[in-house]
Design an enzyme around this catalytic site. Sequence first.
Site, short mmCIF file in Angstrom:
data_model
loop_
_atom_site.label_atom_id
_atom_site.label_comp_id
_atom_site.label_asym_id
_atom_site.label_seq_id
_atom_site.Cartn_x
_atom_site.Cartn_y
_atom_site.Cartn_z
N GLY A 29 0.81 -1.22 0.00
CA GLY A 29 0.00 0.00 0.00
C GLY A 29 0.84 1.27 0.00
N ARG A 68 -2.75 8.85 2.74
CA ARG A 68 -3.37 9.67 3.78
C ARG A 68 -2.40 9.99 4.93
NH1 ARG A 68 -8.81 6.84 5.47
NH2 ARG A 68 -7.99 5.04 4.36
N ARG A 123 25.95 8.99 28.32
CA ARG A 123 25.92 8.69 26.89
C ARG A 123 26.41 7.28 26.58
NH1 ARG A 123 29.35 13.26 24.24
NH2 ARG A 123 29.01 11.90 22.43
N TYR A 127 32.85 16.91 32.47
CA TYR A 127 32.78 16.05 31.29
C TYR A 127 33.78 14.93 31.46
CZ TYR A 127 33.44 14.11 26.68
OH TYR A 127 33.54 13.23 25.64
#
Length: 453
Positions: free
Chosen positions: A10, A14, A331, A364
């Site tokens: 398909g 829409r 992270r 850091y």
Amino acid sequence: MIAGVVLAGGVGERMNSSIPKLFHNLLGKPIIRYVLENLSGLALNKIIIVVKSDLKEKFQYTCGDDFVYVVQDKPLGSGDALKRAIPELENFSTVLVVNGDAPLITTEILESLISSHNADNVSATVLSTVIDDPMHYGRVVKDELGNVIRIVEAKDATEREKNIKEVNTGAYCFSVDDLRLVIDRMTNNNAQGEYYITQLIEILSSMGKRVNSYITDLGSLALGINSRFDLSLAIEKLLTEKMEELMQGGVTIVSPENTYIEPDVRVGRDTVIEPFSVLKGNTFIGENCTIGPSSYLLNVDIGDRCDVFYSVVKNSKIESDVRVGPFAHIRDGAIIKSNAAIGDFVEVKKSIIGSHTKAMHHSYLGDADIGERVNIGAGVITCNYDGKNKHKTIIEDGAFIGSNTNLIAPITIGRGAVTGAGAVVTKDVEPDTVVVGVPAKILRKKEEGGKGE
């Protein structure tokens, strides 16, 4: 033997999107993945996916090699798509046909559809549902004995047929032998010039073959995702189910309406999820933790008795009894050992933070291996990048890194060593040594002047 066919060709106009409909994200996974997972829970001998030619490689990349891919060269309707799969149905007795945009039709519903089909010994079984306002959906028309005789679209329905509330979901079971008898009898005498599976139901009925329906209680949610609004309804349904699952398992979710938790997330009992938290991917959270408020977790493994609040944690591992936040960023590749603490505005990337180590303020820590019981002062930076390559920082057990220290990697800070506030350390520091200044120089050995802190 039973085969499954997924109609995945398909266009999805829409959705108003450059992304093919079945690849839209539904709680962390493409829509098509849910459909395939539901089918994979059945005892199917083969799963066939009918795709557009230009999307075959994308489907293979996304869905894997456990499926047979059949190409529909032109989008000529659902009936034509099913016809493309017929050569793959040799030696199969039954075929289950589903749309690729119907992720909420669960394994259990499909299993019941197959069981109903086999028990009734019919040529085809239509999976239907009942909705109060059938709108444009195809009505399931039955005879006085309850057999399905056709599926009529709303625009073609009589006034009596428009009042029928049982509608077609687009999923079916067929006897393969009977399907072969009728697959070439479809016509495309319609405005779109397409072939529709619904024609097969009427053809089988006209030949005296029995067709039944199996009704699911999903309502409109069984009808697939055809718009952004449908997608939002599917998200709401899956979120509700996940919240209920977790709460039944002993998890407190303070504000379910303000919490996002994806299906593959696991949470231990007596953990509390505070409002505005987002838990995604393959995240595991142990028992007696507090997550949030306003925390974002992605593919994280968290031990027991941890607090993570106002923080972002991605692709990392946190052991038990750890405190993270507020406003910390953990992270990819980080490992936070037990009883450690990561405080406000601390970023940790691809680093190991040892047990009982504390980094409480504005630091850091990247590409670092930090031992146990290390103190990381406010403003400490591991300077891991020289403009071309990343380098490693090693801080051994018991070291004391003073506020605003810059550690120029590659570098090793020995066990029990101390750096003075504002030091720029460019060379390795031996154990139990105090260094200060820019660039840092040895002030003394700790045993020469006490602890040196």
